[in-house]
Design a protein around this motif. Structure first.
Motif, PDB file in Angstrom:
ATOM      1  N   PRO A   1      14.908  19.785 -15.204  1.00 43.31           N
ATOM      2  CA  PRO A   1      16.305  19.788 -14.755  1.00 43.31           C
ATOM      3  C   PRO A   1      16.918  21.144 -15.128  1.00 43.31           C
ATOM      4  O   PRO A   1      16.569  21.718 -16.155  1.00 43.31           O
ATOM      5  CB  PRO A   1      16.943  18.674 -15.584  1.00 43.31           C
ATOM      6  CG  PRO A   1      15.818  17.810 -16.016  1.00 43.31           C
ATOM      7  CD  PRO A   1      14.613  18.698 -16.132  1.00 43.31           C
TER       8      PRO A   1
ATOM      9  N   ASP B   1      16.325  20.205  -9.831  1.00 44.33           N
ATOM     10  CA  ASP B   1      17.621  19.575  -9.555  1.00 44.33           C
ATOM     11  C   ASP B   1      17.767  19.022  -8.142  1.00 44.33           C
ATOM     12  O   ASP B   1      18.551  18.107  -7.923  1.00 44.33           O
ATOM     13  CB  ASP B   1      18.759  20.578  -9.775  1.00 44.33           C
ATOM     14  CG  ASP B   1      19.013  20.848 -11.255  1.00 44.33           C
ATOM     15  OD1 ASP B   1      18.488  20.098 -12.094  1.00 44.33           O
ATOM     16  OD2 ASP B   1      19.734  21.815 -11.556  1.00 44.33           O
ATOM     17  N   TYR B   2      17.048  19.612  -7.162  1.00 48.64           N
ATOM     18  CA  TYR B   2      17.390  19.307  -5.775  1.00 48.64           C
ATOM     19  C   TYR B   2      16.296  18.726  -4.903  1.00 48.64           C
ATOM     20  O   TYR B   2      16.517  18.554  -3.704  1.00 48.64           O
ATOM     21  CB  TYR B   2      17.940  20.557  -5.088  1.00 48.64           C
ATOM     22  CG  TYR B   2      19.197  21.055  -5.740  1.00 48.64           C
ATOM     23  CD1 TYR B   2      20.303  20.220  -5.855  1.00 48.64           C
ATOM     24  CD2 TYR B   2      19.270  22.337  -6.274  1.00 48.64           C
ATOM     25  CE1 TYR B   2      21.454  20.659  -6.482  1.00 48.64           C
ATOM     26  CE2 TYR B   2      20.414  22.783  -6.898  1.00 48.64           C
ATOM     27  CZ  TYR B   2      21.500  21.934  -7.005  1.00 48.64           C
ATOM     28  OH  TYR B   2      22.636  22.366  -7.622  1.00 48.64           O
TER      29      TYR B   2
END
Ligand code: GTP
Ligand code: MG
Length: 149
Positions: free
Chosen positions: A98, A104-105
Motif C-alpha cells: 500500500p 493502491d489501485y
C-alpha cells in the motif's frame, strides 16, 4: 538528471487514474518533460516489450496495451528511474505495498495500470521509441532550488 519513460496503461485511463498518477510524480518533485495521449499500435508495443517476446503472456500483453488510449510521459529528476520503480510497486499488484501505485489501485498483474522503465538504458530506448525529439521540453522549474540542495 536522468529521464524515465512512463505510461498510464489503458486500464488506468479507463479508471480515471491519469490525474492521480501525474499528481504523485509532480508532488514527489520530478519534472514532466513530455506527455501525450495516444493509441499504441501492436507493432510499436511488440517493439516496446521485445524482451518479453518469448513469454506466454506476450500476445495478451500486446492486446491489453493496444485496447485503448494510453498516456505516455517522460519525467526527469535525480535517480528518477529507480525511485519511480519504487513508486510503482512490484510487477504483480498482489506483491505491491500500500502506498505504491500498483499497491493502491489495482489487483491483477494483467491489469497493472502503469508502466515504468526498468533501467536508464531501457528508459533511453523507450523514450526514443515513443517520443520525437521536439516533443520533449527543457524548461526551468521555479521550485528547483526547493527540491535540490
Ligand atoms: P512494465 O512496467 O509494464 O514493463 O512492468 P514490469 O517492468 O513491472 O514487468 P515486466 O516488464 O516483467 O512485464 C511487463 C508487463 O507484462 C507487466 O507490467 C504486466 O502487465 C505483464 N506481465 C508480467 N508478468 C505477467 C504474468 O505473469 N502474467 C500476465 N498476464 N501478465 C504479465
Ligand atoms: Mg518492464
Amino acid at each position: 538528471f536522468a529521464n524515465v519513460f512512463k505510461t498510464v496503461k489503458p486500464d488506468g485511463v479507463q479508471r480515471k487514474l491519469v490525474g492521480e498518477i501525474i499528481r504523485r510524480f509532480e508532488r514527489k518533485g520530478f519534472k514532466l518533460v513530455g506527455m501525450k495521449l495516444l493509441q499504441a499500435s501492436e507493432e510499436q508495443l511488440r517493439q516496446h516489450y521485445w524482451d518479453l517476446r518469448e513469454k506466454p503472456f506476450y500476445n495478451g500483453l500486446v492486446k491489453y496495451m493496444s485496447s485503448g488510449p494510453i498516456v505516455a510521459m517522460v519525467w526527469q529528476g535525480l535517480d528518477v528511474v529507480k525511485t519511480a520503480r519504487k513508486m510503482l510497486g512490484e510487477t504483480n499488484p498482489a506483491d505491491s505495498l500500500p502506498g505504491t501505485i500498483r499497491g493502491d489501485y489495482c489487483v491483477e498483474v494483467g491489469r497493472n495500470v502503469i508502466h515504468g522503465s526498468d533501467s536508464v538504458q531501457s528508459a533511453q530506448r523507450e523514450i526514443s521509441l515513443w517520443f520525437k525529439h521536439d516533443e520533449l521540453f527543457c524548461w526551468e522549474e521555479c521550485s528547483e532550488h526547493w527540491i535540490y540542495a
